[in-house]
Design a protein around this motif. Structure first.
Motif, mmCIF file in Angstrom:
data_model
loop_
_atom_site.group_PDB
_atom_site.id
_atom_site.type_symbol
_atom_site.label_atom_id
_atom_site.label_comp_id
_atom_site.label_asym_id
_atom_site.label_seq_id
_atom_site.Cartn_x
_atom_site.Cartn_y
_atom_site.Cartn_z
ATOM 1 N N ALA A 57 -1.738 -1.505 -3.549
ATOM 2 C CA ALA A 57 -1.334 -2.396 -2.465
ATOM 3 C C ALA A 57 -2.430 -3.439 -2.270
ATOM 4 O O ALA A 57 -3.563 -3.266 -2.745
ATOM 5 C CB ALA A 57 -1.109 -1.620 -1.174
ATOM 6 N N ALA A 115 -4.283 -5.450 0.885
ATOM 7 C CA ALA A 115 -4.453 -5.538 2.335
ATOM 8 C C ALA A 115 -4.518 -7.000 2.768
ATOM 9 O O ALA A 115 -5.001 -7.870 2.029
ATOM 10 C CB ALA A 115 -5.718 -4.809 2.759
ATOM 11 N N ASN A 169 3.267 -4.111 -2.906
ATOM 12 C CA ASN A 169 2.925 -3.329 -1.716
ATOM 13 C C ASN A 169 1.871 -4.074 -0.921
ATOM 14 O O ASN A 169 0.887 -4.557 -1.487
ATOM 15 C CB ASN A 169 2.389 -1.953 -2.106
ATOM 16 C CG ASN A 169 3.373 -1.162 -2.938
ATOM 17 O OD1 ASN A 169 4.559 -1.091 -2.605
ATOM 18 N ND2 ASN A 169 2.898 -0.560 -4.023
ATOM 19 N N GLU A 203 -0.499 -4.204 2.935
ATOM 20 C CA GLU A 203 -1.025 -3.467 4.078
ATOM 21 C C GLU A 203 -1.405 -4.481 5.157
ATOM 22 O O GLU A 203 -2.538 -4.958 5.196
ATOM 23 C CB GLU A 203 -2.233 -2.619 3.671
ATOM 24 C CG GLU A 203 -2.700 -1.691 4.784
ATOM 25 C CD GLU A 203 -3.996 -0.969 4.442
ATOM 26 O OE1 GLU A 203 -4.294 0.039 5.110
ATOM 27 O OE2 GLU A 203 -4.719 -1.413 3.529
ATOM 28 N N ASN A 257 1.193 0.671 4.839
ATOM 29 C CA ASN A 257 0.351 1.148 5.945
ATOM 30 C C ASN A 257 0.094 -0.020 6.880
ATOM 31 O O ASN A 257 0.116 -1.179 6.459
ATOM 32 C CB ASN A 257 -0.986 1.699 5.428
ATOM 33 C CG ASN A 257 -1.770 2.429 6.499
ATOM 34 O OD1 ASN A 257 -1.277 3.366 7.119
ATOM 35 N ND2 ASN A 257 -3.003 2.006 6.726
ATOM 36 N N ILE A 300 -2.961 6.839 1.912
ATOM 37 C CA ILE A 300 -3.574 5.508 1.809
ATOM 38 C C ILE A 300 -5.087 5.622 1.681
ATOM 39 O O ILE A 300 -5.708 6.518 2.260
ATOM 40 C CB ILE A 300 -3.198 4.639 3.041
ATOM 41 C CG1 ILE A 300 -3.612 3.186 2.871
ATOM 42 C CG2 ILE A 300 -3.732 5.250 4.328
ATOM 43 C CD1 ILE A 300 -2.777 2.408 1.897
ATOM 44 N N HIS A 308 -8.715 2.767 0.735
ATOM 45 C CA HIS A 308 -9.144 1.377 0.594
ATOM 46 C C HIS A 308 -10.113 1.231 -0.564
ATOM 47 O O HIS A 308 -11.162 1.875 -0.591
ATOM 48 C CB HIS A 308 -9.800 0.885 1.882
ATOM 49 C CG HIS A 308 -8.833 0.590 2.978
ATOM 50 N ND1 HIS A 308 -9.212 0.395 4.287
ATOM 51 C CD2 HIS A 308 -7.485 0.436 2.954
ATOM 52 C CE1 HIS A 308 -8.137 0.140 5.020
ATOM 53 N NE2 HIS A 308 -7.079 0.171 4.232
ATOM 54 N N TYR A 330 -1.448 5.712 -2.079
ATOM 55 C CA TYR A 330 -1.678 4.319 -2.460
ATOM 56 C C TYR A 330 -3.174 3.973 -2.441
ATOM 57 O O TYR A 330 -3.951 4.524 -1.662
ATOM 58 C CB TYR A 330 -0.934 3.381 -1.509
ATOM 59 C CG TYR A 330 0.562 3.484 -1.592
ATOM 60 C CD1 TYR A 330 1.272 2.848 -2.617
ATOM 61 C CD2 TYR A 330 1.282 4.206 -0.638
ATOM 62 C CE1 TYR A 330 2.653 2.946 -2.699
ATOM 63 C CE2 TYR A 330 2.665 4.301 -0.710
ATOM 64 C CZ TYR A 330 3.344 3.673 -1.742
ATOM 65 O OH TYR A 330 4.708 3.777 -1.805
ATOM 66 N N SER A 332 -5.171 0.674 -1.658
ATOM 67 C CA SER A 332 -5.031 -0.666 -1.100
ATOM 68 C C SER A 332 -6.313 -1.461 -1.348
ATOM 69 O O SER A 332 -7.412 -1.018 -0.993
ATOM 70 C CB SER A 332 -4.739 -0.588 0.396
ATOM 71 O OG SER A 332 -4.499 -1.872 0.928
ATOM 72 N N GLU A 371 -9.070 -3.948 -0.711
ATOM 73 C CA GLU A 371 -9.622 -4.526 0.507
ATOM 74 C C GLU A 371 -11.004 -5.096 0.232
ATOM 75 O O GLU A 371 -12.014 -4.630 0.757
ATOM 76 C CB GLU A 371 -9.673 -3.484 1.633
ATOM 77 C CG GLU A 371 -9.852 -4.116 3.006
ATOM 78 C CD GLU A 371 -10.189 -3.101 4.088
ATOM 79 O OE1 GLU A 371 -9.508 -3.101 5.102
ATOM 80 O OE2 GLU A 371 -11.144 -2.321 3.907
#
Length: 319
Positions: free
Chosen positions: A51, A53, A93, A95, A125, A258, A260, A292, A294, A296
């Motif tokens: 994903a 963010a 995806n 976030e 998320n 989830i 990061h 997932y 994500s 960031e």
């Protein structure tokens, strides 16, 4: 979406498609106690587990509550983000940070749903920035935090997001307090369970969200609907590298849906701290994490190229 019984959960195991897996990382105590567990089918293809963010793009996002908007940069609305992420990064995806929502009114959320559908994208998320503390010494303040978290659980339901991350704010009248925080978050988790939404806590703020405090709260609540959100590098700002990896490891042991991904962090004085991405992905694999990842990226520079690089590295380590 609604919560399911353990029996229903087990029945689902025999009906999964080849493209996804029903995560089975719940601690044994959850199954043994007969507690209802979250029903989330996670993808297994590496790119589908990634994903992006909205936080790295905070300087660009137009929203009334976004304090980090840089007016010198071109603007983008949250409604444009699903298409932007799909086009620029080949990822479906996202976030979205709560502060990047224009509103939580039904009309706006319906617009967001339509934008997601048009881009064939999904919210995985929603990180929320709740200002009141779950461990404040004042019960009325804790009630405000609980009610704010419940509101975002309801938003997650509308957007078909499997979870929210609730911020654990500090309190001026109390040091981090496990019993009070657990009492507040137990109510949030119970509410979220009724709607099949997973609430996560992140190792973010170095005091109120220190990883080792967070896991004590999660263990005290002991709910499959309250889990950890491991951030790859946040703990390096206040701990040595060995302790950072230990923090990430203990978070992944309690993670579900989830995490990061970042390769480092920058402190308030501009000092860069880096972490070993491969080692951190190995920690996630050792914990049998199925959720997932994500992206960031977090540094004071253009986030587009670093996000692309982190996606490529994540794909490499997930293969």
């Amino acid at each position: 979406m609604t919560s399911i019984t353990r029996r229903s959960f087990l029945e689902k195991l025999s009906t999964l498609t080849a493209g996804g897996v029903l995560a089975g990382t719940a601690p044994a105590t959850f199954a043994a106690s007969g507690q209802s567990v979250p029903h989330v089918v996670f993808p297994t293809a590496p790119r589908d587990r990634i994903a992006v963010a909205s936080y790295p793009f905070r300087a660009y996002i137009d929203a009334p509550n976004n304090r980090d908007r840089d007016p010198k940069l071109p603007g983008i609305s949250l409604l444009q983000l699903p298409s932007e992420v799909a086009t620029k990064f080949g990822v479906r995806n996202i976030e979205p940070l709560a502060e990047h929502f224009q509103s939580t009114d039904p009309a706006y959320l319906e617009q967001f749903r339509q934008a997601l559908q048009k881009a064939n994208a999904h919210v995985v998320n929603i990180p929320t920035d709740i200002r009141q503390s779950f461990y404040d010494a004042d019960a009325a303040t804790r009630r405000q935090a609980i009610d704010a978290a419940k509101k975002w659980v309801d938003v997650a339901v509308v957007l078909n997001s499997p979870g929210i991350r609730t911020h654990v704010a500090g309190a001026k009248n109390s040091a981090p307090d496990v019993p009070r925080a657990a009492g507040s978050l137990r109510e949030v988790a119970t509410y979220a369970a009724q709607k099949n939404i997973v609430v996560t806590l992140e190792n973010d703020d170095p005091v109120s969200e220190d990883a080792f405090f967070i896991v004590k709260v999660i263990d005290a609540v002991n709910s499959p609907y309250l889990r950890a959100l491991p951030d790859f590098a946040n703990s390096i700002l206040t701990h040595d590298p060995a302790t950072n990896y230990r923090a990430v490891e203990t978070m992944f042991q309690r993670a579900y849906n989830i995490s990061h991904v970042k390769d480092g962090e920058v402190d308030d004085h501009g000092k860069q701290f880096t972490i070993d991405l491969k080692k951190t992905f190995d920690i996630a694999k050792s914990a049998n994490y199925r959720g997932y990842f994500s992206i960031e990226f977090d540094a004071p520079t253009d986030p587009y190229a670093p996000t692309t690089k982190l996606i490529e590295q994540t794909l490499q380590y997930l293969l």
